[in-house]
Design a protein around this motif. Structure first.
Motif, mmCIF file in Angstrom:
data_model
loop_
_atom_site.group_PDB
_atom_site.id
_atom_site.type_symbol
_atom_site.label_atom_id
_atom_site.label_comp_id
_atom_site.label_asym_id
_atom_site.label_seq_id
_atom_site.Cartn_x
_atom_site.Cartn_y
_atom_site.Cartn_z
ATOM 1 N N GLU A 187 17.970 22.855 54.837
ATOM 2 C CA GLU A 187 18.735 24.106 54.801
ATOM 3 C C GLU A 187 20.059 23.948 55.546
ATOM 4 O O GLU A 187 21.102 24.403 55.093
ATOM 5 N N GLU A 188 19.972 23.312 56.720
ATOM 6 C CA GLU A 188 21.192 23.062 57.498
ATOM 7 C C GLU A 188 22.152 22.184 56.701
ATOM 8 O O GLU A 188 23.352 22.424 56.653
ATOM 9 N N PHE A 200 22.428 21.809 53.471
ATOM 10 C CA PHE A 200 23.073 22.531 52.372
ATOM 11 C C PHE A 200 24.172 23.456 52.899
ATOM 12 O O PHE A 200 25.256 23.548 52.317
ATOM 13 N N TYR A 201 23.885 24.108 54.002
ATOM 14 C CA TYR A 201 24.884 25.022 54.587
ATOM 15 C C TYR A 201 26.157 24.256 54.933
ATOM 16 O O TYR A 201 27.268 24.675 54.597
ATOM 17 N N LEU A 202 25.994 23.103 55.599
ATOM 18 C CA LEU A 202 27.152 22.294 55.991
ATOM 19 C C LEU A 202 27.921 21.808 54.757
ATOM 20 O O LEU A 202 29.151 21.875 54.700
ATOM 21 N N ARG A 203 27.187 21.334 53.764
ATOM 22 C CA ARG A 203 27.842 20.810 52.560
ATOM 23 C C ARG A 203 28.543 21.928 51.783
ATOM 24 O O ARG A 203 29.595 21.716 51.193
ATOM 25 N N SER A 204 27.959 23.124 51.807
ATOM 26 C CA SER A 204 28.566 24.238 51.069
ATOM 27 C C SER A 204 29.919 24.618 51.660
ATOM 28 O O SER A 204 30.697 25.323 51.030
ATOM 29 N N ARG A 205 30.187 24.151 52.887
ATOM 30 C CA ARG A 205 31.490 24.408 53.511
ATOM 31 C C ARG A 205 32.429 23.223 53.356
ATOM 32 O O ARG A 205 33.484 23.153 53.986
ATOM 33 N N GLY A 206 31.996 22.244 52.548
ATOM 34 C CA GLY A 206 32.881 21.127 52.244
ATOM 35 C C GLY A 206 32.695 19.914 53.140
ATOM 36 O O GLY A 206 33.495 18.984 53.091
ATOM 37 N N ILE A 207 31.664 19.919 53.968
ATOM 38 C CA ILE A 207 31.415 18.747 54.809
ATOM 39 C C ILE A 207 30.566 17.767 53.991
ATOM 40 O O ILE A 207 29.477 18.127 53.551
ATOM 41 N N PRO A 208 31.070 16.554 53.740
ATOM 42 C CA PRO A 208 30.346 15.647 52.847
ATOM 43 C C PRO A 208 28.986 15.233 53.419
ATOM 44 O O PRO A 208 28.784 15.249 54.638
ATOM 45 N N LEU A 209 28.101 14.841 52.521
ATOM 46 C CA LEU A 209 26.722 14.530 52.890
ATOM 47 C C LEU A 209 26.601 13.649 54.129
ATOM 48 O O LEU A 209 25.893 13.988 55.082
ATOM 49 N N LEU A 267 26.569 15.170 61.789
ATOM 50 C CA LEU A 267 26.616 16.361 62.656
ATOM 51 C C LEU A 267 25.210 16.760 63.089
ATOM 52 O O LEU A 267 24.983 17.118 64.244
ATOM 53 N N GLN A 268 24.274 16.667 62.163
ATOM 54 C CA GLN A 268 22.895 17.030 62.505
ATOM 55 C C GLN A 268 22.314 16.066 63.534
ATOM 56 O O GLN A 268 21.626 16.463 64.463
ATOM 57 N N ALA A 294 23.834 16.685 66.881
ATOM 58 C CA ALA A 294 23.266 17.896 67.469
ATOM 59 C C ALA A 294 21.909 17.589 68.098
ATOM 60 O O ALA A 294 21.585 18.066 69.180
#
Lengths: 252, 224
Positions: free
Chosen positions: B172-173, B175-184, B190-191, B194
């Protein structure tokens, strides 16, 4: 004017269950489309399919965005092309601060457009400016993404992110759910400030209430995975008054 | 190979921070052993960073004076065919001490890790507070994280807890990050950052923390 988004006969399923059963929808730049419908009609599925969530399988039909096959693109590619999904339930990401998240997102978008990354100062200035759109306190920037945010704060954070990314097509999935009147007004005015002749919005909602603030050009009613009615903004008042039953009967 | 052995005994009332960095490549096992003693009012903040290599760490902590306070943290990044083991024994010998352990592992390739942590509270050690957590993230199908947190409590007026998890990056995280344009790959990074951040935050010197953060990120980018 050219069509921005063209959905033709779209079918999508989760496992064996077909949720979208033939959606047709065309959206042009400058338009605001509202999608209404009872629970379980497929509204959120449609937004998820457009944003590229892989829990849904498209089984038939096509989606063309700016002349490209949208369904062939990864979620990040769709974002670079200017699509933004405002989540109904924004995800909490502990350990990633809002500021680092947005810096990564904005600079990636710039990279895709051949622009230099923003300097720290430029970025903070932009962030402050856009946070003001939704009356978000600057203390939110150092907090984990959506972590410990109230329902209203999460929705404001979605609109803030939209303001940062300036999409061409924004899909707002029940952005009004769980908001009190003040938060609703803040969210709606954030959306209205971002409206331009060259971008478009799909506003998914249960209630007419939001449409008092964000006035749509067209309203579609979704039921059992199909659009059963398309009309002007006055349809929302009729639905508020009479519910969906009369439309469902009419369509059956 | 002979184990590298260290004895650390604090003075009463002393506060100390120790950061151990293991950053030697290779599959030959590097054994290391720490024997740590905390007298009355002593406070130790110790952070282990196993960034590469095959390591076997044995840590034995004795809380021997009232109000001693021990915080042990660790991060292990295991890739390829590496193996990383932590054996921890932490004993509360007297009443009124506090201990807290947080160990986190990121695994990829065919790496294998073992976390074996025992907290022992002797019959007299009332008013003990002891906590232990071990969390692991598997980034490949073939990596294996073994975890065995254990409590042996012989006193009845204590606050103790332990927990362990082995999981994967939250989709889920992602998908959220990618939906903002952060590539896979960047979203996954980032995960991961974190996940490791919670351990690195425990290094109090900003200069040292930032330097090690950079080094951890380098390791993650090159091997994960």
């Amino acid at each position: 004017m050219n069509t921005l988004l063209n959905i033709e006969n779209l079918h999508a399923s989760v496992g064996d269950k077909e949720i979208l059963r033939g959606i047709n929808l065309a959206i042009r730049p400058g338009e605001v489309h509202a999608i209404m419908g009872p629970n379980g009609s497929g509204k959120s599925t449609l937004s998820a399919v457009l944003a590229g969530r892989d829990t849904f399988t498209v089984t038939e039909g096509s989606v063309t965005y700016e002349g490209r096959d949208l369904l062939a693109l990864a979620p990040e590619d769709r974002s670079w092309a200017g699509i933004f999904l405002g989540f109904q339930y924004p995800t909490e990401i502990p350990g990633v601060s809002n500021v680092n998240f947005m810096k990564a997102a904005v600079n990636e978008q710039r990279k895709q457009r051949g622009l230099e990354p923003l300097s720290a100062g430029q970025f903070l200035k932009l962030m402050r400016e856009k946070m003001a759109y939704v009356e978000m306190d600057s203390s939110f920037s150092s907090r984990g993404v959506n972590v410990g945010f109230s329902g209203g704060e999460k929705k404001r954070n979605e609109i803030f992110q939209m303001a940062m990314l300036e999409p061409r097509l924004a899909i707002l999935d029940e952005t009004d759910s769980g908001l009190d009147v003040d938060a609703l007004r803040i969210v709606a005015s954030g959306v209205n400030r971002l409206k331009r002749p060259d971008n478009a919005f799909i506003v998914i909602t249960h209630y007419q209430r939001l449409l008092d603030y964000i006035v749509p050009d067209v309203i579609h009613v979704l039921y059992k995975g199909r659009i059963i009615k398309t009309a002007g903004k006055e349809l929302a008042l009729e639905i508020e008054e009479k519910g969906y039953d009369w439309l469902i009967h009419e369509s059956e | 190979m002979k184990a590298n052995k260290q004895e650390i005994t604090l003075c009463p009332g002393e506060s100390r921070e120790l950061v151990v960095v293991q950053d030697q490549p290779g599959l030959a096992e590097q054994e290391a052993e720490w024997k740590i003693t905390l007298p009355e009012g002593a406070s130790l903040n110790m952070v282990f960073l196993s960034l590469q290599g095959t390591v076997h760490n044995r840590i034995d902590v004795s809380l021997e004076g009232p109000q001693a306070d021990c915080r042990l943290s660790g991060l292990y990044l295991a890739s390829g065919d590496e193996r990383m083991d932590y054996d921890i024994l932490l004993t509360h010998h007297v009443p009124g001490c506090r201990s807290e352990q947080l160990f986190k592992g990121l695994l990829t390739g065919r790496s294998v890790t073992h976390f074996d942590g025992l907290i022992r509270v002797v019959p007299d050690a009332q008013k003990t507070e002891a906590y232990q957590a071990n969390h692991n993230l598997l980034l490949s199908d073939d990596a294996r994280a073994h975890t065995r947190p254990q409590l042996e409590i012989y006193a009845d007026d204590v606050k103790c807890s332990h927990g362990a998890t082995v999981g994967r990056l939250n989709p889920e995280e992602l998908f959220y990050l990618r939906s903002r344009g952060i590539p896979l790959t960047e979203a996954r990074m980032l995960q991961q950052l974190a996940f490791v951040g919670e351990v690195l935050e425990r290094i109090s010197s900003q200069e040292q923390r930032e330097r090690l953060q950079t080094r951890v990120e380098e390791r993650l980018r090159s091997a994960f």
